[in-house]
Scaffold this active site. Structure first.
Site, short mmCIF file in Angstrom:
data_model
loop_
_atom_site.label_atom_id
_atom_site.label_comp_id
_atom_site.label_asym_id
_atom_site.label_seq_id
_atom_site.Cartn_x
_atom_site.Cartn_y
_atom_site.Cartn_z
N LYS A 298 29.69 -20.90 48.76
CA LYS A 298 30.22 -21.26 50.37
C LYS A 298 30.44 -20.50 51.33
O LYS A 298 30.28 -19.95 52.16
CB LYS A 298 31.25 -22.84 50.17
CG LYS A 298 30.94 -23.32 51.96
CD LYS A 298 30.19 -23.84 52.23
CE LYS A 298 29.99 -23.94 54.16
NZ LYS A 298 29.41 -24.79 54.82
N LYS B 187 36.94 -19.07 61.45
CA LYS B 187 37.72 -19.09 60.47
C LYS B 187 36.86 -18.30 59.43
O LYS B 187 37.58 -17.55 58.10
CB LYS B 187 38.23 -20.21 60.43
CG LYS B 187 38.63 -20.61 59.04
CD LYS B 187 38.72 -21.77 57.75
CE LYS B 187 37.63 -23.06 58.30
NZ LYS B 187 36.81 -23.88 57.56
P1 NAD Z 1 36.99 -31.39 62.01
O1 NAD Z 1 37.99 -30.61 62.91
O2 NAD Z 1 35.93 -31.71 62.95
O3 NAD Z 1 38.34 -32.45 60.80
C1 NAD Z 1 38.94 -31.92 60.46
C2 NAD Z 1 40.01 -32.83 59.97
O4 NAD Z 1 41.73 -33.35 60.47
C3 NAD Z 1 40.62 -33.54 62.37
O5 NAD Z 1 39.78 -35.26 62.35
C4 NAD Z 1 41.60 -33.39 62.03
O6 NAD Z 1 42.85 -34.70 62.58
C5 NAD Z 1 42.52 -33.57 60.84
N1 NAD Z 1 43.49 -33.13 60.36
C6 NAD Z 1 44.00 -31.68 60.62
N2 NAD Z 1 45.13 -31.96 59.25
C7 NAD Z 1 45.42 -32.75 58.97
C8 NAD Z 1 46.70 -32.66 58.18
N3 NAD Z 1 47.60 -31.99 58.62
N4 NAD Z 1 46.69 -34.13 57.61
C9 NAD Z 1 45.84 -35.07 57.59
N5 NAD Z 1 44.46 -34.67 58.58
C10 NAD Z 1 44.43 -33.43 59.28
O7 NAD Z 1 36.48 -29.92 61.40
P2 NAD Z 1 35.56 -30.34 60.19
O8 NAD Z 1 33.88 -29.64 61.19
O9 NAD Z 1 35.04 -31.75 60.47
O10 NAD Z 1 35.29 -29.25 59.20
C11 NAD Z 1 36.15 -29.36 58.21
C12 NAD Z 1 35.69 -28.60 56.96
O11 NAD Z 1 34.40 -28.07 56.63
C13 NAD Z 1 36.16 -27.20 57.87
O12 NAD Z 1 36.73 -26.34 56.54
C14 NAD Z 1 34.60 -26.54 57.82
O13 NAD Z 1 34.80 -25.35 57.63
C15 NAD Z 1 34.10 -27.14 56.78
N6 NAD Z 1 32.09 -27.64 57.22
C16 NAD Z 1 32.32 -28.04 57.92
C17 NAD Z 1 30.55 -27.88 59.02
C18 NAD Z 1 30.23 -28.66 59.90
O14 NAD Z 1 29.09 -28.35 60.57
N7 NAD Z 1 31.15 -28.91 60.92
C19 NAD Z 1 29.69 -27.82 57.85
C20 NAD Z 1 30.46 -27.37 56.67
C21 NAD Z 1 31.41 -27.04 56.32
#
Ligand code: NAD
Length: 309
Positions: free
Chosen positions: A172, A241
């Site tokens: 990834k 990140k």
């Molecule tokens: P986001 O910030 O939208 O969501 C993260 C969620 O985690 C939030 O709702 C937050 O409140 C919650 N959170 C944070 N700390 C927490 C805790 N201690 N306990 C419980 N919940 C907690 O992020 P995202 O865009 O959904 O991305 C999530 C992961 O997926 C990341 O690692 C990102 O790199 C990866 N990712 C994102 C995408 C994208 O297009 N957004 C695509 C592929 C991978």
């Protein structure tokens, strides 16, 4: 299956809804309670603690922003690992690093808790349609057992078992690294070519038809060129990140990566200029700004028009 889901953001929100739609029993948790409204409306149980998620699930999925969040949720005070039952499975679908999961696994394995890393590609759009690409690292038998859950979120043809523990994270990170390199290279080429007087549409068509073409040129860049959409569903804070983690991984394995380090710096410049919440494609705007151009194809209002005198 009885599944727990922690982290209901841009990705985890729709992914967990797809688990519900596939008929799994779901318990959810997020530090932002409001993030669970739709899941609860569709029949999920909202846990008030991480331990409560573990108590109601045979498989717990995390989809959290950074390795630091993953470590805190798994190993911190009141963390997930201490509450999970023997024989249950933790699947981390966050973009994270092998080192954190290794620390978790060192404690999990003696307790009979199974661990998989299964990060995803496909953006929020793929999360909503249940057609994510999923890269799974871990034991084959565990992957086979968890396939029904993974298939609720991803394209069955593109759920790949890519190797032992940590391989999913590594694949990834390398995908994102290459994609960000494509974005920066494409931005430079389009800005220089149009500034040199070539019509953007002609330049784009010529590049697509040339040996220098890429999926990025053919498809992904079009959201900016057609709509000025820099994809806010993936924030610059997360893009930076991922680039930092990729460069760290290169350092760890002893491979010099001059280009990747440079692309990371361009991304950091984009984050400084446009903010943490700007979309992952906003570094293109750095080049638009410096060239005094807006890179837009004629289907939008304007084609590579001069915005500064
Ligand atoms: P986001 O910030 O939208 O969501 C993260 C969620 O985690 C939030 O709702 C937050 O409140 C919650 N959170 C944070 N700390 C927490 C805790 N201690 N306990 C419980 N919940 C907690 O992020 P995202 O865009 O959904 O991305 C999530 C992961 O997926 C990341 O690692 C990102 O790199 C990866 N990712 C994102 C995408 C994208 O297009 N957004 C695509 C592929 C991978």
């Amino acid at each position: 299956m009885r599944i727990g889901f922690i982290g209901l953001g841009n990705m985890g929100g729709p992914m967990s809804l797809n688990l519900l739609a596939a008929g799994h029993t779901l318990t959810v948790y997020d530090v932002r309670k409001e993030a669970a409204a739709e899941q609860v409306a569709q029949g999920a149980r909202l846990a008030s603690t991480i331990a409560e998620v573990a108590g109601n699930s045979d498989t717990v999925i995390t989809m959290l922003p950074t390795p630091r969040h993953v470590e805190q949720v798994l190993l911190g005070d009141g963390g997930l690992l201490a509450a999970m039952a023997e024989g249950s499975t933790w699947i981390d679908m966050s973009t994270s690093v092998p080192a954190v999961a290794d620390r978790v696994r060192a404690q999990a394995e003696p307790l009979g808790i199974r661990v998989l890393d299964a990060p995803v590609s496909g953006m929020a759009k793929g999360a909503r349609s249940g057609m994510l690409q999923i890269f799974v690292g871990g034991d084959g038998e565990d992957v086979a057992r968890q396939r029904p859950a993974l298939e609720a979120m991803g394209d069955p043809e593109r759920i790949l078992h890519v190797g032992p523990h940590g391989a999913g994270y590594a694949v990834k990170l390398m995908i994102n690294l290459l994609w960000f390199c494509h974005l920066v290279a494409t931005s430079e080429v389009l800005a220089v070519g149009t500034k040199a007087g070539v019509d953007l549409e002609v330049l784009h068509r010529s590049l697509v038809a040339s040996p220098a073409t890429s999926n990025f040129l053919q498809s992904d860049v079009l959201s900016v060129l057609h709509h000025g959409d820099y994809d806010e569903s993936f924030a610059m804070s997360l893009a930076c990140k991922d680039l930092g983690l990729a460069v760290d991984l290169a350092r760890e394995v002893g491979v010099p990566v001059e280009l990747s380090a440079l692309v990371e710096q361009v991304y950091r410049r984009g984050r400084a200029a446009y903010g943490d919440l700007a979309g992952e494609m906003i570094p293109m705007k750095l080049y638009e700004d410096v060239a005094g151009l807006e890179l837009r194809l004629p289907t939008s209002q304007s084609a590579a028009r001069e915005v500064h005198p």
